[in-house]
Design an enzyme around this catalytic site. Structure first.
Site, PDB file in Angstrom:
ATOM      1  N   HIS A 154       0.878  -1.188   0.000  1.00 50.94           N
ATOM      2  CA  HIS A 154       0.000   0.000   0.000  1.00 50.94           C
ATOM      3  C   HIS A 154       0.904   1.225   0.000  1.00 50.94           C
ATOM      4  CE1 HIS A 154      -3.771   2.153   1.748  1.00 50.94           C
ATOM      5  NE2 HIS A 154      -2.975   3.034   1.138  1.00 50.94           N
ATOM      6  N   ASN A 214      -5.349   7.240  -6.194  1.00 51.35           N
ATOM      7  CA  ASN A 214      -6.107   8.464  -5.890  1.00 51.35           C
ATOM      8  C   ASN A 214      -5.342   9.724  -6.292  1.00 51.35           C
ATOM      9  OD1 ASN A 214      -4.303   7.876  -3.763  1.00 51.35           O
ATOM     10  ND2 ASN A 214      -5.519   9.030  -2.269  1.00 51.35           N
ATOM     11  N   HIS A 267     -10.460   0.923   1.651  1.00 54.19           N
ATOM     12  CA  HIS A 267     -10.247   1.878   2.744  1.00 54.19           C
ATOM     13  C   HIS A 267     -11.456   1.683   3.659  1.00 54.19           C
ATOM     14  CE1 HIS A 267      -8.854   5.854   4.415  1.00 54.19           C
ATOM     15  NE2 HIS A 267     -10.032   5.689   4.995  1.00 54.19           N
ATOM     16  N   HIS A 310      -4.573  -0.876   5.719  1.00 54.22           N
ATOM     17  CA  HIS A 310      -4.241  -0.094   6.920  1.00 54.22           C
ATOM     18  C   HIS A 310      -5.223  -0.337   8.069  1.00 54.22           C
ATOM     19  CE1 HIS A 310      -7.189   2.467   5.010  1.00 54.22           C
ATOM     20  NE2 HIS A 310      -6.340   3.138   4.272  1.00 54.22           N
ATOM     21  N   LEU A 316      -5.157   9.144   7.932  1.00 57.82           N
ATOM     22  CA  LEU A 316      -6.464   8.489   7.862  1.00 57.82           C
ATOM     23  C   LEU A 316      -6.275   7.079   7.305  1.00 57.82           C
ATOM     24  CD1 LEU A 316      -8.769  11.367   6.553  1.00 57.82           C
ATOM     25  CD2 LEU A 316      -8.817  10.304   8.829  1.00 57.82           C
ATOM     26  N   ASP A 367       1.309   2.554   3.555  1.00 55.32           N
ATOM     27  CA  ASP A 367       0.455   3.729   3.344  1.00 55.32           C
ATOM     28  C   ASP A 367       1.288   5.004   3.445  1.00 55.32           C
ATOM     29  OD1 ASP A 367      -1.842   5.181   2.786  1.00 55.32           O
ATOM     30  OD2 ASP A 367      -2.585   5.155   4.844  1.00 55.32           O
ATOM     31  N   HIS A 408       3.002  14.548   1.696  1.00 54.62           N
ATOM     32  CA  HIS A 408       2.404  15.864   1.436  1.00 54.62           C
ATOM     33  C   HIS A 408       3.475  16.907   1.726  1.00 54.62           C
ATOM     34  CE1 HIS A 408      -1.800  14.589   1.029  1.00 54.62           C
ATOM     35  NE2 HIS A 408      -1.638  13.819   2.100  1.00 54.62           N
TER      36      HIS A 408
END
Length: 346
Positions: A13, A41, A136, A174, A219, A247, A251
């Protein structure tokens, strides 16, 4: 134990983003990991096999010279996804899984599924052809507390779906709660779960105690300590239904350190050192290879990697940068809040 050699791990992931960010982060994954399931995404999302083909080409183009790395592509499930296109993607060998984002659950998930019934044609086709669904696992209903959204998703979405399509292979990505761990353990077949590096290390105190610390916000959000301990026990157990999915989600700092900061923690650069620390604490270094290198390939019906990596326990702590610099901007690296002594030997 001062040295541990394992098969080269995979990341089941991973967020690589695109453009300048992709170029800035892919080397950290390719340095240690042979393969990774790439999240779809983007903006716009990777919805079709043609989208995935183009994205894969961009990933390989961004790969630093001298690195060997295989991106395993996924499609972003929508209420209009074409079952024929999904089947063609699997048949071609390009598509490894399809990803379900409940609309609004996390970063760039606004185009996800709102009504599961509308996605049933493609889910039925996936069950028929043996293509896994990665989920998710959170509901987005406003009246459900954020710390309860995984448990409610299992009860109201996932369990009904699995009862309706028992042959559908589902990865709970996750996993963050003992509810999720127990649900996976209770399944007789066709259910497994990935666990992140950071959820093995932090609980919700890391985000909230001593001030709001945005670089620990992700998240699904980190939960209470009892859930973290359940995750660690599952990961360190050797149970083939649990495997690593970092995951890792970069950013740039301005998008984290603001009034409405983005969810995501960047762990690709130091995951193996963090995991060795966790498994050493659990008295389970002999189970690290299963979690990081064996269980995931078995679940996704792929061969294990023949290459090996060696982890060495250093007397002095291993230094990782506080931030990495990308052309998109600076990205803060996950700080486990304890010194790391395990290092991947060059």
């Amino acid at each position: 134990m001062q040295k541990l050699t394992i098969r080269r791990p995979d990341d089941w992931h991973l967020h690589l983003r695109d453009g300048a960010m992709l170029e800035g982060v892919i080397g950290d994954t390719a340095r240690h990991f042979a393969r990774a399931i790439i999240m779809p995404n983007l903006v716009p999302p990777v919805v079709t096999t043609a989208d995935a083909t183009a994205y894969r080409e961009r990933i390989l183009k961004a790969l630093p010279a001298g690195h060997r790395f295989q991106p395993l592509m996924t499609l972003y499930l929508t209420e209009h996804t074409d079952p024929d296109d999904v089947e063609e993607g699997k048949r071609s060998g390009l598509i490894t899984a399809v990803k379900l984002y409940p609309a609004g659950a996390t970063t760039n998930s606004h185009g996800g599924v709102r009504h599961m019934e509308k996605a049933m044609p493609v889910l039925e086709r996936m069950a028929k052809i043996g293509l896994p669904l990665c989920v998710h696992g959170e509901v987005t209903t406003p009246d459900v507390d954020i710390f309860d959204r995984e448990a409610v998703f299992i009860e109201t979405v996932l369990d009904p779906l699995r009862r309706r399509l028992p042959e559908l292979k589902v990865t709970m990505e996750h996993v963050t709660t003992s509810d999720g761990i127990d649900y996976i353990k209770s399944a007789k077949a066709n259910l497994a779960g990935s666990i992140t590096t950071h959820h093995l290390i932090i609980n919700r105190n890391a985000i909230l105690v001593g001030g709001i610390r945005p670089h620990y916000y992700c998240l699904p959000v980190a939960k209470r300590e009892s859930h973290r301990l359940a995750l660690r026990a599952a990961a360190a157990s050797g149970d083939a239904r649990f495997f690593l999915g970092t995951d890792s989600a970069p950013h740039v700092d301005p998008l984290k350190e603001c009034a409405c900061g983005c969810a995501g923690i960047y762990t690709s650069i130091n995951t193996m050192s963090c995991l060795a620390h966790v498994f050493e604490q659990e008295g389970a270094l002999d189970k690290l290879e299963a979690f990081a290198s064996l269980n995931g390939p078995a679940w996704y019906a792929l061969p294990v990697n023949e290459d090996r990596i060696t982890l060495v326990r250093r007397a002095e702590s291993v230094a990782f940068p506080d931030k990495i610099e990308t052309r998109a901007g600076p990205v803060t690296v996950f700080d486990p809040m304890f010194p790391l002594h395990w290092d991947v030997e060059s």
